[in-house]
Design a protein around this motif. Structure first.
Motif, PDB file in Angstrom:
ATOM      1  N   SER A  12      34.968  59.341  40.534  1.00 33.69           N
ATOM      2  CA  SER A  12      33.592  59.065  40.928  1.00 33.69           C
ATOM      3  C   SER A  12      33.481  58.940  42.441  1.00 33.69           C
ATOM      4  N   ALA A  13      32.326  59.334  42.944  1.00 31.59           N
ATOM      5  CA  ALA A  13      32.022  59.123  44.354  1.00 31.59           C
ATOM      6  C   ALA A  13      31.784  57.631  44.565  1.00 31.59           C
ATOM      7  N   HIS A  14      32.100  57.136  45.773  1.00 35.15           N
ATOM      8  CA  HIS A  14      31.776  55.755  46.116  1.00 35.15           C
ATOM      9  C   HIS A  14      30.295  55.718  46.485  1.00 35.15           C
ATOM     10  N   LEU A  15      29.498  55.061  45.665  1.00 33.50           N
ATOM     11  CA  LEU A  15      28.057  55.045  45.863  1.00 33.50           C
ATOM     12  C   LEU A  15      27.580  53.659  46.266  1.00 33.50           C
ATOM     13  N   LEU A 109      19.652  64.502  29.729  1.00 32.42           N
ATOM     14  CA  LEU A 109      20.201  64.730  31.058  1.00 32.42           C
ATOM     15  C   LEU A 109      20.492  63.383  31.709  1.00 32.42           C
ATOM     16  N   ARG A 110      21.785  63.048  31.758  1.00 32.82           N
ATOM     17  CA  ARG A 110      22.225  61.785  32.355  1.00 32.82           C
ATOM     18  C   ARG A 110      23.301  62.084  33.378  1.00 32.82           C
ATOM     19  N   LEU A 111      23.236  61.379  34.490  1.00 31.96           N
ATOM     20  CA  LEU A 111      24.223  61.545  35.552  1.00 31.96           C
ATOM     21  C   LEU A 111      25.224  60.395  35.502  1.00 31.96           C
ATOM     22  N   SER A 112      25.678  60.111  34.283  1.00 29.29           N
ATOM     23  CA  SER A 112      26.674  59.059  34.060  1.00 29.29           C
ATOM     24  C   SER A 112      27.316  59.315  32.695  1.00 29.29           C
ATOM     25  N   GLY A 113      28.278  58.473  32.334  1.00 25.68           N
ATOM     26  CA  GLY A 113      28.930  58.618  31.032  1.00 25.68           C
ATOM     27  C   GLY A 113      29.841  59.825  31.018  1.00 25.68           C
ATOM     28  N   ASP A 114      29.483  60.856  30.208  1.00 28.59           N
ATOM     29  CA  ASP A 114      30.336  62.043  30.143  1.00 28.59           C
ATOM     30  C   ASP A 114      30.098  62.994  31.316  1.00 28.59           C
ATOM     31  N   VAL A 115      29.232  62.576  32.250  1.00 35.15           N
ATOM     32  CA  VAL A 115      29.013  63.286  33.513  1.00 35.15           C
ATOM     33  C   VAL A 115      29.380  62.326  34.639  1.00 35.15           C
ATOM     34  N   THR A 116      30.157  62.813  35.612  1.00 35.13           N
ATOM     35  CA  THR A 116      30.567  61.980  36.743  1.00 35.13           C
ATOM     36  C   THR A 116      29.974  62.544  38.029  1.00 35.13           C
ATOM     37  N   VAL A 117      29.354  61.663  38.810  1.00 34.73           N
ATOM     38  CA  VAL A 117      28.880  62.034  40.142  1.00 34.73           C
ATOM     39  C   VAL A 117      30.095  61.975  41.070  1.00 34.73           C
ATOM     40  N   THR A 118      30.488  63.130  41.606  1.00 37.82           N
ATOM     41  CA  THR A 118      31.669  63.194  42.478  1.00 37.82           C
ATOM     42  C   THR A 118      31.301  63.281  43.947  1.00 37.82           C
ATOM     43  N   GLY A 119      30.014  63.488  44.234  1.00 40.32           N
ATOM     44  CA  GLY A 119      29.581  63.550  45.623  1.00 40.32           C
ATOM     45  C   GLY A 119      28.105  63.275  45.741  1.00 40.32           C
ATOM     46  N   PHE A 120      27.717  62.619  46.848  1.00 38.98           N
ATOM     47  CA  PHE A 120      26.312  62.337  47.122  1.00 38.98           C
ATOM     48  C   PHE A 120      26.093  62.329  48.616  1.00 38.98           C
ATOM     49  N   GLN A 121      25.052  63.032  49.064  1.00 38.86           N
ATOM     50  CA  GLN A 121      24.653  63.013  50.471  1.00 38.86           C
ATOM     51  C   GLN A 121      23.139  62.946  50.547  1.00 38.86           C
ATOM     52  N   VAL A 131      28.043  66.949  40.490  1.00 37.72           N
ATOM     53  CA  VAL A 131      28.442  66.388  39.203  1.00 37.72           C
ATOM     54  C   VAL A 131      29.439  67.312  38.506  1.00 37.72           C
ATOM     55  N   VAL A 132      30.263  66.705  37.655  1.00 36.87           N
ATOM     56  CA  VAL A 132      31.212  67.423  36.797  1.00 36.87           C
ATOM     57  C   VAL A 132      31.173  66.779  35.423  1.00 36.87           C
TER      58      VAL A 132
END
Length: 191
Positions: A12-15, A109-121, A131-132
């Motif tokens: 996960s990205a550090h958010l 459509l969720r950006l958590s759980g079985d989807v990981t946010v790996t980058g945010f800008q 996301v992956v």
């Protein structure tokens, strides 16, 4: 968790809390898109540019109809993505869950759980969220690019399992109340 399983999951990205707020707003905005029609420009991994008309009918349906001279057509429906090269009569089918683009078509459509946010800008008036699939990050990533005021999907970049990027830029975007089912009929192999 076994070591082999740990190696397969995404980092996960550090958010920051503000970033998490933006991620939640992006998720809500994307989940709120039901029908979308836009012109698009695609930049392929080799730098080749093509244009066409894109249709998104969430959940689960998408169509990219490429302008001539390209004979390409991409249609997603019924859990499949079908690529048709009308010039040579070739049809290729892959499960929607095997491509990062499938993340955009999901019913929930969720950006958590079985989807990981790996980058945010968040730079200027632009947001980028990468996301992956949490369990299979090596299958590729999807980077969503949005305007922040008003929050709206502007483009995305699909990175495939080989690390090749395909960018889609949207313009002249409209949100009709609905789209005809005929747009999402899967092409058949004529061979």
């Amino acid at each position: 968790m076994p070591l082999a399983a740990q190696a397969q999951t995404a980092s996960s990205a550090h958010l920051l809390p503000a970033d998490q707020g933006w991620i939640a707003r992006v998720q809500d905005t994307l989940a709120g898109i039901h029908a979308l029609q836009a012109r698009f420009q695609q930049i392929a991994p080799d730098g080749k540019r093509s244009t066409g008309t894109a249709y998104l009918d969430r959940p689960g349906r998408m169509r990219f109809d490429y302008d001539k001279p390209s004979g390409l057509l991409l249609v997603a429906n019924n859990g499949q993505i079908v690529y048709q090269d009308r010039d040579i009569g070739q049809v290729t089918t892959i499960p929607v869950e095997r491509t990062p683009l499938g993340l955009l078509l999901r019913p929930d459509l969720r950006l958590s759980g079985d989807v990981t946010v790996t980058g945010f800008q968040h730079v200027g008036h632009s947001l980028q969220v990468t996301v992956v699939r949490t369990a299979t990050p090596s299958e590729g990533s999807l980077t969503l690019i949005l305007n922040d005021q008003p929050l709206a999907l502007r483009s995305w970049v699909v990175r495939d399992a080989q690390g090749r990027d395909t960018q889609i830029d949207l313009f002249d975007t409209r949100t009709p109340p609905s789209l005809p089912d005929s747009l999402f009929v899967l092409p058949k192999d004529d061979g």
